[in-house]
Enzyme design. Structure first.
Site, mmCIF file in Angstrom:
data_model
loop_
_atom_site.group_PDB
_atom_site.id
_atom_site.type_symbol
_atom_site.label_atom_id
_atom_site.label_comp_id
_atom_site.label_asym_id
_atom_site.label_seq_id
_atom_site.Cartn_x
_atom_site.Cartn_y
_atom_site.Cartn_z
ATOM 1 N N ASN A 39 -8.234 -24.710 14.556
ATOM 2 C CA ASN A 39 -9.614 -25.178 14.440
ATOM 3 C C ASN A 39 -9.826 -25.815 13.071
ATOM 4 O O ASN A 39 -9.302 -25.353 12.056
ATOM 5 C CB ASN A 39 -10.642 -24.088 14.731
ATOM 6 C CG ASN A 39 -10.381 -22.766 14.032
ATOM 7 O OD1 ASN A 39 -9.260 -22.484 13.617
ATOM 8 N ND2 ASN A 39 -11.412 -21.964 13.909
ATOM 9 N N GLU A 94 -12.928 -27.264 10.736
ATOM 10 C CA GLU A 94 -14.383 -27.274 10.628
ATOM 11 C C GLU A 94 -14.869 -28.379 9.698
ATOM 12 O O GLU A 94 -14.108 -28.907 8.873
ATOM 13 C CB GLU A 94 -14.858 -25.885 10.166
ATOM 14 C CG GLU A 94 -14.519 -24.844 11.231
ATOM 15 C CD GLU A 94 -14.907 -23.426 10.878
ATOM 16 O OE1 GLU A 94 -15.251 -23.167 9.702
ATOM 17 O OE2 GLU A 94 -14.862 -22.574 11.785
ATOM 18 N N CYS A 151 -12.073 -27.320 17.986
ATOM 19 C CA CYS A 151 -11.364 -26.063 18.220
ATOM 20 C C CYS A 151 -9.850 -26.321 18.263
ATOM 21 O O CYS A 151 -9.390 -27.446 18.489
ATOM 22 C CB CYS A 151 -11.765 -25.470 19.560
ATOM 23 S SG CYS A 151 -13.446 -24.852 19.627
ATOM 24 N N GLU A 162 -7.633 -25.498 20.558
ATOM 25 C CA GLU A 162 -7.086 -25.958 21.846
ATOM 26 C C GLU A 162 -7.287 -27.454 22.022
ATOM 27 O O GLU A 162 -6.390 -28.177 22.472
ATOM 28 C CB GLU A 162 -7.770 -25.228 23.016
ATOM 29 C CG GLU A 162 -7.662 -23.721 22.970
ATOM 30 C CD GLU A 162 -8.830 -23.047 22.240
ATOM 31 O OE1 GLU A 162 -9.171 -23.484 21.116
ATOM 32 O OE2 GLU A 162 -9.391 -22.099 22.792
ATOM 33 N N CYS A 198 -13.274 -21.443 24.381
ATOM 34 C CA CYS A 198 -14.722 -21.643 24.526
ATOM 35 C C CYS A 198 -14.987 -22.585 25.703
ATOM 36 O O CYS A 198 -14.074 -23.213 26.249
ATOM 37 C CB CYS A 198 -15.317 -22.205 23.238
ATOM 38 S SG CYS A 198 -14.972 -23.959 22.988
ATOM 39 N N CYS A 240 -13.680 -26.178 25.320
ATOM 40 C CA CYS A 240 -12.223 -26.295 25.506
ATOM 41 C C CYS A 240 -11.855 -26.140 26.980
ATOM 42 O O CYS A 240 -10.967 -26.838 27.479
ATOM 43 C CB CYS A 240 -11.494 -25.255 24.660
ATOM 44 S SG CYS A 240 -11.562 -25.640 22.894
HETATM 45 N N1 THU Z 1 -12.778 -21.726 18.100
HETATM 46 C C1 THU Z 1 -11.580 -22.218 18.538
HETATM 47 O O1 THU Z 1 -10.843 -22.836 17.777
HETATM 48 N N2 THU Z 1 -11.237 -22.010 19.841
HETATM 49 C C2 THU Z 1 -12.013 -21.322 20.729
HETATM 50 O O2 THU Z 1 -11.745 -21.347 21.934
HETATM 51 C C3 THU Z 1 -13.138 -20.516 20.221
HETATM 52 C C4 THU Z 1 -13.735 -21.035 18.954
HETATM 53 C C5 THU Z 1 -13.166 -21.971 16.690
HETATM 54 C C6 THU Z 1 -14.207 -23.022 16.516
HETATM 55 C C7 THU Z 1 -14.848 -22.640 15.204
HETATM 56 O O3 THU Z 1 -14.058 -23.148 14.158
HETATM 57 C C8 THU Z 1 -14.736 -21.133 15.189
HETATM 58 O O4 THU Z 1 -13.702 -20.798 16.097
HETATM 59 C C9 THU Z 1 -16.034 -20.437 15.612
HETATM 60 O O5 THU Z 1 -16.466 -20.909 16.840
#
Ligand code: THU
Length: 266
Positions: free
Chosen positions: A174, A176, A185, A187, A218, A221
């Site tokens: 991920n 940000e 994210c 994935e 999430c 994704c």
């Molecule tokens: N996140 C992911 O990378 N994958 C997921 O399936 C769940 C959420 C990350 C996104 C963000 O940087 C942090 O987790 C909080 O949502």
């Protein structure tokens, strides 16, 4: 405004346009690509990956930056698009994982304080330089290692994944941004890299949310995974417990495929 020497700019523009040809744009028919220049001259491409949900579309620049971060390359010195940048792209470039960039023409950005730009070299490999995992446990150990590459100043919630393709293992983390609408994210990072590099046989995804033993993809994704690889085998880290497995199409029953969307004529 610092200028990019025209010889370098021409190479980067050509690469950005070559990347654009691999973009996934069935809903707009408007190809878009980007390329990043690293300190050693390596190039990191990124393509636009449209979603049937439209707003989940991965922009080319974000796709390129997230590929670079998953490869542990934060040393981006310039970025060039296949098209004139828009306000959203300019906003993204004010707070990338490699810092703030300033415009260097309609389709280009440079990192302030950068010395002479390196001569562009070949494309960065998108693959991890390791053996394929023999079992889910080995795949998840790799995903945990990859998670340490996450760029998570907002959440401190590192997520790592490894996408096994016919051609090799693609990492995703991920990444940000201070504007939360511009994050990606883990994935979708790996998926975007696979589309950029033209990898089509996506077999297995190993996913680890280091700080959540119940972590699952999430909703965003799940949507992108169903669009690109509905039957992919997904292994989810459960810490000390045995890993859990599923498939995107099982995690998002009745998903919106976009199959009935009217696509503009070319
Ligand atoms: N996140 C992911 O990378 N994958 C997921 O399936 C769940 C959420 C990350 C996104 C963000 O940087 C942090 O987790 C909080 O949502």
């Amino acid at each position: 405004m610092k200028n990019i020497p025209s010889s370098v700019l021409e190479v980067l523009r050509r690469q950005a346009r070559q990347a654009a040809a691999r973009s996934h744009v069935p809903y707009s028919n408007r190809p878009a690509g980007a390329v990043l220049l690293l300190e050693d001259g390596r190039l990191v491409p990124g393509v636009r990956v449209e979603s049937a949900s439209f707003s989940l579309t991965i922009p080319a620049l974000l796709n390129a930056f997230t590929t670079a971060v998953a490869a542990r390359r934060h040393d981006v010195v310039a970025a060039v698009l296949s098209h004139a940048s828009d306000a959203g792209e300019a906003a993204f470039m004010t707070a990338t994982p490699a810092g703030t960039f300033t415009p260097a023409g309609p389709d280009a950005f440079v990192r302030p304080g950068t010395g002479p730009l390196p001569a562009p070299a070949g494309l960065l490999s998108p693959f991890l330089d390791v053996e394929r995992p023999d079992d889910p446990g080995a795949g998840l150990r790799l995903a945990r290692e990859v998670a340490r590459r996450a760029h998570v100043p907002a959440s401190n919630f590192p997520v790592g994944c490894v996408l096994e393709t016919a051609e090799g293992l693609v990492p995703g983390v991920n990444v940000e941004h201070e504007d939360w609408a511009r994050i990606l994210c883990a994935e979708r990072n790996a998926l975007g890299t696979a589309v950029t590099y033209g990898l089509t046989k996506l077999h297995t995804l190993y996913l680890s949310c280091l700080r959540d033993p119940d972590g699952t993809p999430c909703g965003a994704c799940r949507q992108l995974l169903t669009e690109q690889a509905p039957a992919l085998v997904l292994w989810m880290d459960r810490g000390a417990a045995p890993p859990a497995s599923s498939r995107p199409e099982a995690l998002l029953p009745g998903f919106f495929s976009g199959g009935a969307l009217r696509k503009p004529a070319l």
